[in-house]
Write an enzyme that holds these catalytic residues in place. Structure first.
Site, PDB file in Angstrom:
ATOM      1  N   LYS A 174       4.358   0.432  11.023  1.00  0.00           N
ATOM      2  CA  LYS A 174       4.543   2.005  10.441  1.00  0.00           C
ATOM      3  C   LYS A 174       3.911   2.898  11.208  1.00  0.00           C
ATOM      4  O   LYS A 174       4.743   4.052  11.077  1.00  0.00           O
ATOM      5  CB  LYS A 174       3.311   1.867   9.508  1.00  0.00           C
ATOM      6  N   GLU A 192       0.736  -1.187  -0.067  1.00  0.00           N
ATOM      7  CA  GLU A 192      -0.012  -0.105   0.030  1.00  0.00           C
ATOM      8  C   GLU A 192       0.827   1.339   0.006  1.00  0.00           C
ATOM      9  O   GLU A 192       1.827   1.437   0.960  1.00  0.00           O
ATOM     10  CB  GLU A 192      -1.021  -0.030   1.247  1.00  0.00           C
ATOM     11  N   ARG A 247       5.443 -13.419   9.097  1.00  0.00           N
ATOM     12  CA  ARG A 247       6.116 -12.205   8.850  1.00  0.00           C
ATOM     13  C   ARG A 247       7.327 -12.366   9.522  1.00  0.00           C
ATOM     14  O   ARG A 247       7.650 -12.998  10.317  1.00  0.00           O
ATOM     15  CB  ARG A 247       5.193 -10.968   9.196  1.00  0.00           C
TER      16      ARG A 247
HETATM   17  P1  ATP Z   1       0.027  -2.097   6.942  1.00  0.00           P
HETATM   18  O1  ATP Z   1      -0.247  -2.425   8.489  1.00  0.00           O
HETATM   19  O2  ATP Z   1      -0.250  -0.667   6.621  1.00  0.00           O
HETATM   20  O3  ATP Z   1      -1.033  -3.082   6.231  1.00  0.00           O
HETATM   21  P2  ATP Z   1       2.218  -3.389   5.852  1.00  0.00           P
HETATM   22  O4  ATP Z   1       3.604  -3.608   6.687  1.00  0.00           O
HETATM   23  O5  ATP Z   1       1.451  -4.853   5.989  1.00  0.00           O
HETATM   24  O6  ATP Z   1       1.468  -2.232   6.626  1.00  0.00           O
HETATM   25  P3  ATP Z   1       1.581  -3.295   3.107  1.00  0.00           P
HETATM   26  O7  ATP Z   1       2.089  -2.509   2.094  1.00  0.00           O
HETATM   27  O8  ATP Z   1       0.500  -3.852   3.210  1.00  0.00           O
HETATM   28  O9  ATP Z   1       2.360  -2.843   4.528  1.00  0.00           O
HETATM   29  O10 ATP Z   1       2.874  -4.484   2.792  1.00  0.00           O
HETATM   30  C1  ATP Z   1       3.119  -5.048   1.619  1.00  0.00           C
HETATM   31  C2  ATP Z   1       3.445  -6.517   1.625  1.00  0.00           C
HETATM   32  O11 ATP Z   1       4.374  -6.602   2.614  1.00  0.00           O
HETATM   33  C3  ATP Z   1       2.432  -7.416   2.290  1.00  0.00           C
HETATM   34  O12 ATP Z   1       2.047  -8.390   1.382  1.00  0.00           O
HETATM   35  C4  ATP Z   1       2.664  -7.726   3.352  1.00  0.00           C
HETATM   36  O13 ATP Z   1       2.465  -8.978   3.861  1.00  0.00           O
HETATM   37  C5  ATP Z   1       4.331  -7.668   3.391  1.00  0.00           C
HETATM   38  N1  ATP Z   1       4.747  -7.450   4.693  1.00  0.00           N
HETATM   39  C6  ATP Z   1       4.626  -6.252   5.508  1.00  0.00           C
HETATM   40  N2  ATP Z   1       5.546  -6.579   6.641  1.00  0.00           N
HETATM   41  C7  ATP Z   1       6.023  -7.731   6.483  1.00  0.00           C
HETATM   42  C8  ATP Z   1       7.089  -8.370   7.541  1.00  0.00           C
HETATM   43  N3  ATP Z   1       7.238  -8.009   8.702  1.00  0.00           N
HETATM   44  N4  ATP Z   1       7.555  -9.562   6.932  1.00  0.00           N
HETATM   45  C9  ATP Z   1       7.140 -10.232   5.819  1.00  0.00           C
HETATM   46  N5  ATP Z   1       6.349  -9.400   4.980  1.00  0.00           N
HETATM   47  C10 ATP Z   1       5.872  -8.265   5.425  1.00  0.00           C
END
Ligand code: ATP
Ligand code: MG
Length: 533
Positions: A248, A7, A238
């Site tokens: 974030k 996002e 994750r």
């Molecule tokens: P939000 O809480 O705003 O959703 P987010 O960190 O999930 O934050 P996104 O932009 O949705 O942000 O993340 C993009 C992709 O990165 C998603 O598919 C998410 O699953 C993956 N992602 C985010 N954080 C992690 C992490 N700590 N480890 C592995 N993958 C991650």
């Protein structure tokens, strides 16, 4: 066919790097393709600045998506059609309960929910209301389009989840065209299906959403809107990294409250920060391989990431000499005004990288800790009466030191042995145990060096209900003026080096000027936290 779907509402971090390496890596290993998709369904928080930063970061990590760059907002027309199709097939309705009523009627983990009084609305009434929601006739929150599934489902995500909400907002790409916006859980499966994604890989917290993901795609396939085979969602754990915060909300707080110097502060776990710190794409890819992928939540020690960076830099970074805490060394029997060159290898294991000349003269800088008047047992460096080799140069014997009135050592005096120069036939005759580095005082390039360390001093910042800010490491950034060998003056931004005996350093890509680079410490040579942790 996989996708990385950020996002565009913030900067990517080390956790995203895991997801990027996984999705792009699978596509590469199996001859598939990986899409870069901006999941920009939420109009309020998204900006072009983030889109650009994400493109840069994924490219920097070494991945290429060709023409497969998509925006969820480009599917808004389709999503709007899909919603109407669900209404027509009896799978969606407009709910006019207030937010509180909806929450109260959703039930709990142990109690079923209650049907909304609007659940029985006719198809025509639903279609009419939904179109008027879109036309802008109602205020935000007045109505919601919901899936009609089962208010008694043990899975709360199947209790008539919201599909569309009213939002009078300007979208960064769609402008003012829409007064309704799809919910993420409705939009994401559709995006996957339209792009013919085969494996929709996401983090574990979406596991309970998978039944809805499948339900939605099945309904739309039945309605003839989507073609089979449908994508399948697969979850993985994750990345949780010790000594780091990845949320974030916390990253924004660290930047806004100026605990760090902006989004690309080298201490932040953002990819722009890591890049400025001198971390390498190769190191990140090796890290992703090393930690692997699993379904079980676990913590990775930050030292593992540092070790990946060290391994990569050790193999590739050229060696240079830097004195970080300078103390003057005077060679009393070396003629004043004379200078000569000593030859230093650029890489000890890679002779093909050649050697460079480092100027030698009567006055040098050495590390303050390489001299003592009272040597402890096992100290082989400079003390009165002892001899050491000046690395790549001569053997010198310490004959004394100068002090200021407070007793602080201000200069060390030595005599050198003219036939002891490294690389000359006489050199081997000198057997000394100490070998210290130095920089000619007259030729030294004095530059700012930032000694970065971990941003948090606790492995799990904020554990035990503490404010995570209390765990900030007060020593995470130390500014010094170092004496560097003159060749470093020409270092270009992002050039990486091992400063011998100190660690890996990078010429800062933001603050370096041509002919005047400043350096950031990427990582020390050894893990000093292993014991502490
Ligand atoms: P939000 O809480 O705003 O959703 P987010 O960190 O999930 O934050 P996104 O932009 O949705 O942000 O993340 C993009 C992709 O990165 C998603 O598919 C998410 O699953 C993956 N992602 C985010 N954080 C992690 C992490 N700590 N480890 C592995 N993958 C991650
Ligand atoms: Mg997310």
């Amino acid at each position: 066919r996989t996708r990385f779907p950020p996002e565009p509402n913030g900067y990517l971090h080390i956790g995203h790097a895991k997801s990027i390496c996984l999705n792009f890596g699978l596509a590469r290993d199996y001859g598939g393709a990986c899409h870069l998709r901006f999941d920009d369904t939420n109009p309020e928080k998204e900006e072009q600045e983030y889109v650009d930063a994400i493109v840069d970061a994924v490219r920097w990590l070494g991945f290429d998506w060709g023409r497969d760059e998509y925006f969820a907002s480009d599917y808004f027309d389709f999503m709007y059609e899909a919603a109407q199709s669900l209404i027509r097939s009896g799978h969606a309705y407009v709910d006019s309960q207030s937010a509180e009523e909806m929450r109260a009627n959703r039930g709990t983990l142990t109690e079923p929910g209650k049907d909304s009084p609007c659940r029985g609305r006719s198809v025509d009434e639903n279609l009419d209301l939904f179109r008027r929601m879109e036309a802008g006739e109602f205020a935000d929150g007045a109505h919601v389009l919901r899936a009609k599934i089962d208010m008694a489902s043990p899975n709360i995500n199947l209790r008539d989840p919201a599909l569309y909400r009213i939002k009078h907002a300007t979208h960064h790409r769609a402008g003012d065209k829409w007064n309704v916006y799809p919910m993420y859980t409705f939009a994401h499966p559709i995006e996957d299906a339209l792009e013919r994604i085969t494996h929709s890989i996401c983090t574990l917290e979406f596991e309970d959403q998978r039944p809805f993901y499948d339900w939605l795609l099945e309904r739309l396939a039945e309605d003839g809107l989507l073609a089979r085979p449908l994508p399948q969602q697969i979850e993985f754990a994750r990345l949780n990294l010790s000594y780091v915060v990845l949320s974030k909300r916390k990253l924004i707080q660290l930047v806004q409250e100026r605990h760090v110097d902006g989004w690309d502060d080298p201490r932040l776990p953002t990819l722009v920060g890591a890049r400025r710190r001198g971390y390498t794409p190769e190191g990140f890819r090796a890290f992703a391989e090393r930690i692997g992928v699993s379904k079980a939540d676990s913590w990775i020690d930050y030292g593992v990431l540092e070790e990946c960076m060290r391994d990569d830099l050790n193999a590739r970074a050229e060696r240079r000499i830097a004195v970080l805490d300078p103390l003057k060394l005077v060679i009393d029997n070396y003629p004043e005004g004379q200078e000569e060159e000593c030859l230093a290898p650029n890489h000890p294991q890679q002779p093909e990288l050649g050697r460079r000349g480092v100027p030698f003269s009567r006055e040098l800088w050495i590390e303050r800790e390489d001299f003592t008047e009272t040597p402890p047992k096992g100290y082989f460096r400079l003390f009165p009466g002892n001899s050491v080799r000046l690395r790549y140069g001569f053997v010198v014997k310490c004959i004394g030191c100068e002090k200021d009135p407070a007793g602080h050592v201000t200069a060390v005096h030595c005599e050198y042995f003219p036939d002891s120069k490294s690389g000359t036939p006489g050199a081997d005759a000198y057997k000394v145990k100490g070998n210290i580095h130095w920089v000619s005082a007259k030729h030294a390039y004095r530059a700012e060096v930032r000694l970065y360390d971990r941003l948090f001093k606790a492995p799990n910042p904020g554990a035990g209900g503490r404010d995570y800010l209390e765990d900030l490491n007060p020593d995470s950034k130390t500014l010094i003026t170092a004496c560097l060998e003159p060749a470093l003056k020409e270092a270009r931004p992002e050039a990486r080096f091992q400063f011998e005996r100190h660690g890996y350093f990078v010429a800062d890509r933001v603050d370096s000027k041509t002919g005047a680079p400043v350096f950031n410490r990427t990582v020390t040579l050894k893990d000093s936290w292993a014991k502490a942790g």
